[in-house]
Design an enzyme around this catalytic site. Structure first.
Site, PDB file in Angstrom:
ATOM      1  CD  GLU A  39      -2.746   1.265   2.455  1.00 55.15           C
ATOM      2  OE1 GLU A  39      -2.719   0.365   3.315  1.00 55.15           O
ATOM      3  OE2 GLU A  39      -3.472   2.274   2.524  1.00 55.15           O
ATOM      4  NE  ARG A 264       4.559  -8.010  10.927  1.00 53.53           N
ATOM      5  CZ  ARG A 264       3.980  -7.226  10.013  1.00 53.53           C
ATOM      6  NH1 ARG A 264       2.977  -7.662   9.290  1.00 53.53           N
ATOM      7  NH2 ARG A 264       4.406  -6.006   9.828  1.00 53.53           N
ATOM      8  CE  LYS A 274       3.324   0.095   4.735  1.00 55.82           C
ATOM      9  NZ  LYS A 274       2.630  -0.016   3.455  1.00 55.82           N
TER      10      LYS A 274
END
Ligand code: ATP
Ligand code: MG
Length: 562
Positions: A39, A264, A274
């Site tokens: 994104e 992850r 982020k």
């Protein structure tokens, strides 16, 4: 070559085993198509690198393709700046999406049509509950949800309302489009998830065309489907979303990729999110997204990390299903291994004290030969000037040394690398008693740093630079950005910022050849670490150095204790 961009295919893992099987059974006609779907709401970090290496690496391994798809469905948080930085970072890591650059926003028409199709099939409805009510009706892990009173709106009414939503005739938050699945599902994701919401905000690509935007779960699986992705690899927190992923594709009866989850990356002394990284930037805790202390790819690049070392790191940590914390010293180790092979050795004194060699002729300069990289004889040697006054590291001298200190002290002899043995006879102080220089003598019979004919030995070899020839340079030393292993573990993560994460050593003295060091070059400062000429702050004749990593191998120590 440092950071060469011949990307390697990754090692095998549980995902490649699944793909091997699919290839055997002919599940996707022998095709392998993956995607990296960021994104554009921030800069990429080392966690994303793991996903990039995995997705592009798999494409490479199977001669397939990997798409770069921007999952740009939230105009509130996204921007072109982020799109461009992500493209730059993926390229820098060494990957090429060829002509497979996609944007979810390019599918908005198609996604709208899919939503209409769901409404017509009685599988989606416009809900006019308030956001609070929707939350309340959703239930909890232990209690089932409640059906909305709008759930059974007739198809025609839903179609009309959805069209009104799209035309901007309804207010934000006045209604949403929801899938009609099961409010009692044990999986909360399946309790009539929202598919579309009203956001009266221009989009960085579609402009003002839309004022409704699809939710991630709706857009993501359908974008994968439109692009005929075969293996949709995502992180483990989406495991509960897989049921919805599959439901939507089945409800619409379209091409169906398979979602596979992997763990992850979590890295010690680091935050990888982020949202948190944006906070560090916007609140001024770091100088920007590319601050060399940041775990962003732009920060690591500026610090001096090479793409190949990051790829190697990602391959070394492997791909598993269970979350774990990777020690940041493994990342440093991987880089050090690489730099050890190609970084030329030079001498730089970061915190200098002057040494006056009293028996060396005044005004004389001689040239000595220094090896560029003992690991690689083909890198040859260079000449360095030596003269009566030199600098050594202040820490390499102690007036009153403890037992285990073997470096310079009054009455003690040490070797100057590539030069001579020197012996300290006296110290010079200023009025406040601080040591300003050391009076020494040298032994001409030790030229090149060689043992003298009498076989005398010394216990230490120091680096040095000639005072008259040294250049001054700005050298930045870094420590971890956080002072606890897991900054997210307790309280506000910003509480754990390390106040000593940046140390500037302004008065560093470097051997003269470094004056014209190209921005973006790597060196080993002997005994001090690996350094990189900062590509932003260096200017011709005035290099600025970042310490990429120390020489200390904490990872090797950790390995020993495992
Ligand atoms: P963040 O948590 O930093 O905000 P994100 O998951 O929201 O990251 P996306 O832009 O959605 O960021 O990520 C793109 C891809 O990168 C996704 O497939 C995501 O799963 C993957 N990814 C993100 N963070 C990590 C990580 N720490 N380790 C491995 N993959 C990651
Ligand atoms: Mg995400």
């Amino acid at each position: 070559m440092p950071g060469e961009n011949n990307t390697e295919a990754p090692s095998g893992n549980f995902i490649t085993h699944i793909i091997d099987e699919d290839l055997e059974t002919g599940k996707y006609d022998g095709r392998v198509v993956t995607r990296f779907p960021p994104e554009p709401n921030g800069y990429l970090h080392i966690g994303h690198a793991k996903s990039i290496c995995l997705n592009f690496g798999i494409a490479k391994r199977y001669n397939g393709t990997c798409h770069l798809r921007f999952d740009d469905t939230n105009p509130l948080k996204e921007s072109i700046e982020y799109v461009e930085s992500i493209k730059e970072d993926v390229r820098w890591l060494g990957y090429d999406w060829q002509d497979h650059l996609y944007f979810t926003s390019d599918y908005f028409d198609q996604l709208y049509a899919y939503a209409v199709q769901l409404i017509k099939a009685g599988k989606a409805y416009v809900d006019s509950l308030t956001p609070d009510e929707i939350r309340e009706f959703r239930g909890t892990l232990n209690t089932p949800g409640k059906e909305s009173p709008y759930r059974d709106r007739p198809v025609e009414e839903n179609l009309a309302l959805f069209e009104q939503m799209a035309k901007g005739e309804l207010e934000e938050e006045s209604c949403v489009l929801r899938a009609k699945i099961d409010m009692a599902s044990p999986n909360i994701v399946m309790r009539d998830p929202t598919l579309y919401r009203i956001r009266k905000k221009d989009h960085h690509r579609s402009g003002s065309k839309w004022c409704i935007y699809p939710m991630y779960d709706f857009a993501h699986c359908l974008s994968d489907s439109i692009e005929k992705v075969t293996h949709s690899i995502c992180t483990i927190e989406f495991v509960n979303n897989r049921e919805l992923y599959d439901w939507l594709l089945d409800a619409l009866d379209v091409y169906h990729p398979q979602q596979i989850e992997f763990a992850r990356l979590n890295l010690s002394y680091t935050v990888l999110s982020k949202r948190r990284l944006i906070q560090l930037v916007s609140e001024g805790h770091v100088s920007g997204w590319d601050d060399p202390r940041m775990p962003t790819l732009s920060g690591l690049r500026r610090r001096g990390y090479t793409p190949s070392s990051i790829r190697k790191f990602c391959d070394t940590i492997g791909v598993a299903r269970r979350d774990s914390m990777v020690d940041i010293s493994l990342l440093e180790y991987t880089l050090r291994e690489e730099l050890n092979r190609f970084a030329p050795r030079v001498m730089a004194v970061l915190n200098p004290v002057k040494v006056i060699i009293e028996n060396y002729p005044e005004g004389r300069t001689e040239t000595l030969e220094a090896v560029n990289n003992p690991e690689d004889p083909s890198m040859g040697s260079r000449s360095i000037p030596f003269s009566r006054e030199i600098y050594i590291e202040r820490d390499d001298f102690m007036e009153d040394p403890p037992k285990k200190f073997f470096r310079l002290a009054p009455g003690r002899e040490v070797r100057l690398r590539y030069a001579y043995f020197i012996k300290c006879n006296d110290v010079i102080r200023d009025d406040s008693g601080n040591i300003t220089a050391l009076r020494c003598t040298y032994d001409p019979e030790t030229r090149g740093g060689n043992t003298p004919p009498d076989g005398r030995k010394v216990k230490a070899t120091l680096h040095w630079v000639s005072a008259a020839h040294a250049i001054d340079a700005h050298v930045r030393l870094y420590d971890h950005l956080f002072n606890v292993e897991n900054p997210m573990q307790s309280g506000d993560f910003q509480q754990h910022l390390n106040p000593g994460s940046l140390v500037s050593a302004d008065v560093s003295k470097l051997e003269p050849g470094l004056k014209d060091a190209e921005p973006g070059s790597h060196f080993q400062f002997e005994r001090m670490g690996y350094f990189f000429t900062d590509p932003e702050d260096s200017s011709p004749g005035a290099p600025v150095f970042n310490r990429v990593t120390t020489l200390r191998d904490t990872w090797a120590k950790i390995k020993k204790t495992l």
